[in-house]
Enzyme design. Structure first.
Site, PDB file in Angstrom:
ATOM      1  N   ASP A   1       5.021  -5.859  10.972  1.00  0.00           N
ATOM      2  CA  ASP A   1       6.105  -5.483  11.851  1.00  0.00           C
ATOM      3  C   ASP A   1       6.090  -6.309  13.128  1.00  0.00           C
ATOM      4  OD1 ASP A   1       6.885  -3.617  10.015  1.00  0.00           O
ATOM      5  OD2 ASP A   1       6.111  -1.880  11.114  1.00  0.00           O
TER       6      ASP A   1
ATOM      7  N   ASP B   1       0.893  -2.534  13.321  1.00  0.00           N
ATOM      8  CA  ASP B   1       1.244  -3.099  12.018  1.00  0.00           C
ATOM      9  C   ASP B   1       1.523  -4.591  12.180  1.00  0.00           C
ATOM     10  OD1 ASP B   1       3.116  -4.011   9.827  1.00  0.00           O
ATOM     11  OD2 ASP B   1       2.714  -1.969   9.129  1.00  0.00           O
TER      12      ASP B   1
ATOM     13  N   ARG C   1       0.835  -1.195   0.000  1.00  0.00           N
ATOM     14  CA  ARG C   1       0.000   0.000   0.000  1.00  0.00           C
ATOM     15  C   ARG C   1       0.871   1.246   0.000  1.00  0.00           C
ATOM     16  NH1 ARG C   1      -4.006   1.479   4.970  1.00  0.00           N
ATOM     17  NH2 ARG C   1      -2.003   1.789   5.979  1.00  0.00           N
TER      18      ARG C   1
ATOM     19  N   THR D   1      -1.033   7.650  -0.933  1.00  0.00           N
ATOM     20  CA  THR D   1      -2.308   7.548  -1.651  1.00  0.00           C
ATOM     21  C   THR D   1      -3.210   6.465  -1.096  1.00  0.00           C
ATOM     22  OG1 THR D   1      -1.483   5.921  -3.253  1.00  0.00           O
ATOM     23  CG2 THR D   1      -1.102   8.255  -3.747  1.00  0.00           C
TER      24      THR D   1
END
Length: 210
Positions: A204, A201, A103, A107
Site C-alpha cells: 500500500d 503495509d 495471504r 487464515t
C-alpha cells in the site's frame, strides 16, 4: 538456513525514514530501491562465478564473470516489485521471473494466483524479493515452489522481518539450501499478523490502496 541481518548505519537510517508514516510514496519507493541495492550486495556474496581471461592496458590477467545459468530474481507480487529495480541495478545480467502470492487475512495462509517462471530451474541460484517477512507462510511457499522446479539454492531478501517469520521459514524449509538477508528484525507480530513496530503495509505504501 543461513541468516544475515544488515548492521550498517545507512541501512538503519533509510529504514527509519521508511517507518515514518508521513514519508510520501515517492520517497518510500526511492528508499526501498536504495535499501535493496545495499542488501543485495550481501545477498550475492556467494553468487556463482567462472574464471575469464582479460587483457588490461598493462598485462593479461584472470578475472571472473557470472556463471551460466545466470541468477534468477523473483519478486513476489505485488510489493516485491518495488524491490526489483534495486536488485537488477546490482546484477543487470540476471533474469527475472514473477510469482504472485496472496495471504488470506483470516487464515493467514498463502495462495499462489500467478507465476511467470521457467519450468526447469535446474542449477539455478534464485533471489526472492519480499519486503516484509511476517508470518513466513508466503515466503516459505515461494521458496518451496522454486525448489520444486529444480533450484539449487534460494536467497530471500526482506527489508523487515518478525522473529515468528524467521522461525517459520527455518522450520518450513528444513533441509533446503536457504539464506535470509534482512534489513532488520523487529519485535513481534500483532494479532492481525503485522510486524511491530514495522512500517505498515509495504504494498500500500509503495503503490496505494487500489
Amino acid at each position: 538456513m543461513r541468516l544475515h541481518v544488515a548492521d550498517h548505519p545507512l541501512v538503519t537510517h533509510k529504514l527509519s525514514v521508511l517507518r515514518n508514516r508521513d514519508t510520501p510514496a515517492v520517497t518510500f519507493r526511492a528508499l526501498v530501491e536504495e535499501l535493496v541495492t545495499l542488501l543485495a550486495y550481501e545477498a550475492t556474496r556467494n553468487v556463482h562465478v567462472t574464471p575469464v581471461d582479460i587483457q588490461t592496458p598493462v598485462a593479461a590477467t584472470t578475472g571472473v564473470t557470472l556463471a551460466d545459468p545466470k541468477p534468477l530474481v523473483v519478486p513476489i507480487l505485488r510489493a516485491g516489485l518495488g524491490m526489483l529495480e534495486g536488485m537488477v541495478k546490482l546484477v543487470p545480467s540476471a533474469e527475472v521471473g514473477f510469482l504472485g502470492m496472496v495471504r488470506n487475512e483470516e487464515t493467514l495462509q498463502p495462495t499462489t494466483y500467478a507465476e511467470r517462471l521457467p519450468e526447469d530451474l535446474s542449477n539455478r541460484q534464485c533471489f526472492v524479493l519480499d519486503p516484509m517477512l511476517a508470518t513466513g507462510g508466503s515466503l516459505s511457499a515461494a521458496i518451496e515452489f522454486l525448489f520444486q522446479r529444480g533450484a539449487v539454492d534460494v536467497t530471500a531478501i526482506c527489508i523487515l522481518a518478525a522473529p515468528e517469520g524467521i522461525a517459520a521459514v527455518e522450520r518450513l524449509t528444513e533441509g533446503r539450501d536457504v539464506t535470509l538477508v534482512l534489513g532488520a528484525v523487529d519485535d513481534h507480530l500483532n494479532e492481525h499478523g503485522y510486524i511491530v513496530p514495522g512500517l505498515g503495509d509495504a504494498g500500500d505504501r509503495l503503490y496505494g490502496l487500489v
